[in-house]
Scaffold this motif. Sequence first.
Motif, PDB file in Angstrom:
ATOM      1  N   LEU A  84       3.704   9.739  14.617  1.00  0.00           N
ATOM      2  CA  LEU A  84       3.159  11.047  14.978  1.00  0.00           C
ATOM      3  C   LEU A  84       4.319  12.026  14.978  1.00  0.00           C
ATOM      4  O   LEU A  84       5.269  11.887  15.740  1.00  0.00           O
ATOM      5  CB  LEU A  84       2.515  10.987  16.364  1.00  0.00           C
ATOM      6  N   VAL A  85       4.228  13.028  14.106  1.00  0.00           N
ATOM      7  CA  VAL A  85       5.320  13.981  13.910  1.00  0.00           C
ATOM      8  C   VAL A  85       4.887  15.338  14.437  1.00  0.00           C
ATOM      9  O   VAL A  85       3.814  15.848  14.085  1.00  0.00           O
ATOM     10  CB  VAL A  85       5.729  14.068  12.429  1.00  0.00           C
ATOM     11  N   LYS A  86       5.716  15.927  15.294  1.00  0.00           N
ATOM     12  CA  LYS A  86       5.437  17.249  15.842  1.00  0.00           C
ATOM     13  C   LYS A  86       6.697  18.105  15.737  1.00  0.00           C
ATOM     14  O   LYS A  86       7.794  17.634  16.010  1.00  0.00           O
ATOM     15  CB  LYS A  86       5.026  17.161  17.311  1.00  0.00           C
ATOM     16  N   THR A  87       6.486  19.376  15.361  1.00  0.00           N
ATOM     17  CA  THR A  87       7.592  20.347  15.370  1.00  0.00           C
ATOM     18  C   THR A  87       7.362  21.283  16.539  1.00  0.00           C
ATOM     19  O   THR A  87       6.229  21.608  16.884  1.00  0.00           O
ATOM     20  CB  THR A  87       7.673  21.131  14.071  1.00  0.00           C
ATOM     21  N   THR A  88       8.395  21.814  17.120  1.00  0.00           N
ATOM     22  CA  THR A  88       8.270  22.657  18.312  1.00  0.00           C
ATOM     23  C   THR A  88       8.720  24.093  18.091  1.00  0.00           C
ATOM     24  O   THR A  88       8.349  24.986  18.847  1.00  0.00           O
ATOM     25  CB  THR A  88       9.084  22.050  19.452  1.00  0.00           C
ATOM     26  N   ILE A  89       9.549  24.375  17.058  1.00  0.00           N
ATOM     27  CA  ILE A  89      10.022  25.750  16.798  1.00  0.00           C
ATOM     28  C   ILE A  89      10.003  26.008  15.313  1.00  0.00           C
ATOM     29  O   ILE A  89       9.937  25.071  14.496  1.00  0.00           O
ATOM     30  CB  ILE A  89      11.441  25.960  17.346  1.00  0.00           C
ATOM     31  N   ASN A  90      10.064  27.293  14.941  1.00  0.00           N
ATOM     32  CA  ASN A  90      10.131  27.666  13.530  1.00  0.00           C
ATOM     33  C   ASN A  90      11.590  27.692  13.099  1.00  0.00           C
ATOM     34  O   ASN A  90      12.432  28.367  13.696  1.00  0.00           O
ATOM     35  CB  ASN A  90       9.512  29.042  13.283  1.00  0.00           C
ATOM     36  N   SER A  91      11.922  26.980  12.103  1.00  0.00           N
ATOM     37  CA  SER A  91      13.294  26.948  11.606  1.00  0.00           C
ATOM     38  C   SER A  91      13.270  26.600  10.138  1.00  0.00           C
ATOM     39  O   SER A  91      12.402  25.856   9.676  1.00  0.00           O
ATOM     40  CB  SER A  91      14.102  25.920  12.396  1.00  0.00           C
ATOM     41  N   LYS A  92      14.201  27.173   9.430  1.00  0.00           N
ATOM     42  CA  LYS A  92      14.248  26.897   8.001  1.00  0.00           C
ATOM     43  C   LYS A  92      14.785  25.505   7.731  1.00  0.00           C
ATOM     44  O   LYS A  92      14.373  24.835   6.807  1.00  0.00           O
ATOM     45  CB  LYS A  92      15.124  27.932   7.297  1.00  0.00           C
ATOM     46  N   ASN A 121      20.462  22.915  22.378  1.00  0.00           N
ATOM     47  CA  ASN A 121      19.784  21.896  23.176  1.00  0.00           C
ATOM     48  C   ASN A 121      18.288  22.148  23.323  1.00  0.00           C
ATOM     49  O   ASN A 121      17.672  21.825  24.335  1.00  0.00           O
ATOM     50  CB  ASN A 121      20.432  21.772  24.562  1.00  0.00           C
ATOM     51  N   LYS A 122      17.704  22.746  22.281  1.00  0.00           N
ATOM     52  CA  LYS A 122      16.266  22.970  22.245  1.00  0.00           C
ATOM     53  C   LYS A 122      15.615  21.937  21.349  1.00  0.00           C
ATOM     54  O   LYS A 122      16.167  21.594  20.304  1.00  0.00           O
ATOM     55  CB  LYS A 122      15.944  24.373  21.730  1.00  0.00           C
ATOM     56  N   LEU A 123      14.465  21.435  21.791  1.00  0.00           N
ATOM     57  CA  LEU A 123      13.745  20.401  21.031  1.00  0.00           C
ATOM     58  C   LEU A 123      13.182  21.032  19.775  1.00  0.00           C
ATOM     59  O   LEU A 123      12.417  21.998  19.825  1.00  0.00           O
ATOM     60  CB  LEU A 123      12.616  19.807  21.871  1.00  0.00           C
ATOM     61  N   ILE A 124      13.549  20.482  18.632  1.00  0.00           N
ATOM     62  CA  ILE A 124      13.056  21.029  17.367  1.00  0.00           C
ATOM     63  C   ILE A 124      12.125  20.064  16.642  1.00  0.00           C
ATOM     64  O   ILE A 124      11.362  20.466  15.779  1.00  0.00           O
ATOM     65  CB  ILE A 124      14.234  21.413  16.438  1.00  0.00           C
ATOM     66  N   LEU A 125      12.177  18.757  17.024  1.00  0.00           N
ATOM     67  CA  LEU A 125      11.311  17.789  16.351  1.00  0.00           C
ATOM     68  C   LEU A 125      11.056  16.603  17.279  1.00  0.00           C
ATOM     69  O   LEU A 125      11.971  16.104  17.928  1.00  0.00           O
ATOM     70  CB  LEU A 125      11.958  17.303  15.046  1.00  0.00           C
ATOM     71  N   HIS A 126       9.797  16.197  17.338  1.00  0.00           N
ATOM     72  CA  HIS A 126       9.397  15.032  18.161  1.00  0.00           C
ATOM     73  C   HIS A 126       8.607  14.065  17.281  1.00  0.00           C
ATOM     74  O   HIS A 126       7.594  14.433  16.688  1.00  0.00           O
ATOM     75  CB  HIS A 126       8.542  15.491  19.342  1.00  0.00           C
ATOM     76  N   ILE A 127       9.076  12.819  17.218  1.00  0.00           N
ATOM     77  CA  ILE A 127       8.401  11.790  16.420  1.00  0.00           C
ATOM     78  C   ILE A 127       8.116  10.597  17.345  1.00  0.00           C
ATOM     79  O   ILE A 127       9.016  10.110  18.036  1.00  0.00           O
ATOM     80  CB  ILE A 127       9.256  11.327  15.234  1.00  0.00           C
TER      81      ILE A 127
END
Length: 366
Positions: A84-92, A121-127
């Motif tokens: 299960l892949v989740k992104t938390t912020i917009n980033s290139k 130290n911000k979450l950018i990807l959660h798998i």
Amino acid sequence: MKKLFKDKTIVFLLPLVIITFLFLYICYNYSMGIYKNIEEKQNNKDIKNFIYTLNISTHKSNIKEKSYYQEVKKLCENYFEECLVKTTINSKKINAEKITIDTYHLNLFLINDFHFFDTKNKLILHIKSKSKENIIITSRNSIQIFSSLSIIFLILTIIITNSYQKHILIANDSLEEKVNERTSQITHTLKELEKVNLRLFDLAHTDYLTQIKNRRSFFLHVESMFQNQKKVNKPMSIIMIDIDNFKKFNDTYGHEMGDKVLKLFASTINNYLSEDTIFGRLGGEEFIIALPNEKIDSTIAIAEDIRRIIETLVIRVPYSELFITASFGVSDSTNANTIDEIIKNADDMLYDAKSKGKNRVRGRIS
């Protein structure tokens, strides 16, 4: 329950059953621990490979692109069962400065939580991933199958053992019956043999005609009496007896009449004597008596009583009556060291009685 434990098979196999189940339980836990370690090692290896591959892939794509999301999921599923892949912020681009991984078991599956953080130290990807194939479940099933087979084998062993034991018990009962029967036969034979031995002993130690002790038996018993009296420092006496003119009975009336005289003579004296005396026939018309606890004066009195009883005996023959007399020699254990000395002294006194006219008693002090 008490009746159950009376069964020898149950009592015998119960410890075996307990030990078997304990052994299976220990094997199960030990094997599960081993498989768990193997699974964790495999999972750690998959994590390293996944992160390495993901880092390479991340520098080639933009996170906003839909194809990249699918690529990460596909990449994750190459190493794990579900992702299960989740992104938390917009980033290139994903520029992960720090990665944290939480690994734990959920419903016996190994779960990995990957958290990717940027430089701030911000979450950018959660798998979140689930292990491809749960080794523990597979191993548990294998162990359960093995345990089931072991239990079936144990049950069959119990059934076979129980059946075999029943046959053994039947055979043992039959054998025990045969042994008891043979033991009974042997016991009966031994008892009969004992009776025969006693009879043979009596025959060997009893005078066949007069049924009193023969010469051999008398000397065996009198030696024992002498030693016993000597130990307690008490006297004993000997009376030697010889039937007067016995040869005339045989010559005049025949040996049958002589035997009758001997029987009557022996039975008369035997009836007079007490049980603690020893009475025997030395041979022919010669007899001997051993008396414990008697000195010569009292023994002479006893001999006189016997002499008077004997001279009153009457044997009836055609047209006549026969009378019996006997001569007596008496001696005691005073100043005697052996039984042979006492007997010799009594025999000397008997010779003196014969030479002095017969039908009389002669003792050492007379």
